[in-house]
Design a protein around this motif. Structure first.
Motif, short mmCIF file in Angstrom:
data_model
loop_
_atom_site.label_atom_id
_atom_site.label_comp_id
_atom_site.label_asym_id
_atom_site.label_seq_id
_atom_site.Cartn_x
_atom_site.Cartn_y
_atom_site.Cartn_z
N ASP A 64 -2.98 4.81 0.66
CA ASP A 64 -3.93 3.81 0.99
C ASP A 64 -3.94 3.49 2.68
OD1 ASP A 64 -4.52 2.86 -1.63
OD2 ASP A 64 -2.61 1.75 -1.70
N PHE A 119 0.83 -1.11 0.09
CA PHE A 119 0.03 0.08 -0.01
C PHE A 119 0.82 1.36 -0.09
CE2 PHE A 119 -2.27 -3.37 2.21
CZ PHE A 119 -3.29 -3.48 1.56
N GLU A 172 -5.17 10.43 -0.14
CA GLU A 172 -5.86 8.96 -0.43
C GLU A 172 -5.79 8.76 -1.86
OE1 GLU A 172 -9.81 8.86 1.53
OE2 GLU A 172 -8.82 8.96 3.40
#
Length: 65
Positions: free
Chosen positions: A19, A15, A50
Motif C-alpha cells: 500500500d 497499510f 503493490e
C-alpha cells in the motif's frame, strides 16, 4: 491488531508495504512501468509488491533508492 482490523487511512500502520509503495508511486504521478524503471526492477515486480502477493519483502537498500 492486524492490518485487516485497521481501516483508518490516517494510521500509517493500517497499510502494508505494498500500500505504501503504491501511494508513493501515485504521489510521484508515475505509472508502474516508469516507477519500476526508477527502482531498477520490472513492472511486474512493482505490481506484485503493490498487490502484496507471496513474495519476499523488498530489500531495504532498494526501498531507500
Amino acid at each position: 491488531m492486524g492490518n485487516a482490523e485497521r481501516n483508518d487511512e490516517t494510521d500509517p500502520l493500517a497499510f502494508h508495504t505494498g500500500d505504501r509503495l503504491r501511494k508513493a508511486r501515485e504521489h510521484t504521478g508515475m505509472d508502474r512501468k516508469t516507477f519500476a524503471g526508477a527502482l531498477g526492477c520490472a513492472r511486474d515486480t512493482v505490481t506484485a509488491y503493490e498487490q502484496w502477493t507471496d513474495l519476499k519483502a523488498p530489500r531495504e537498500s532498494t526501498l531507500r533508492q
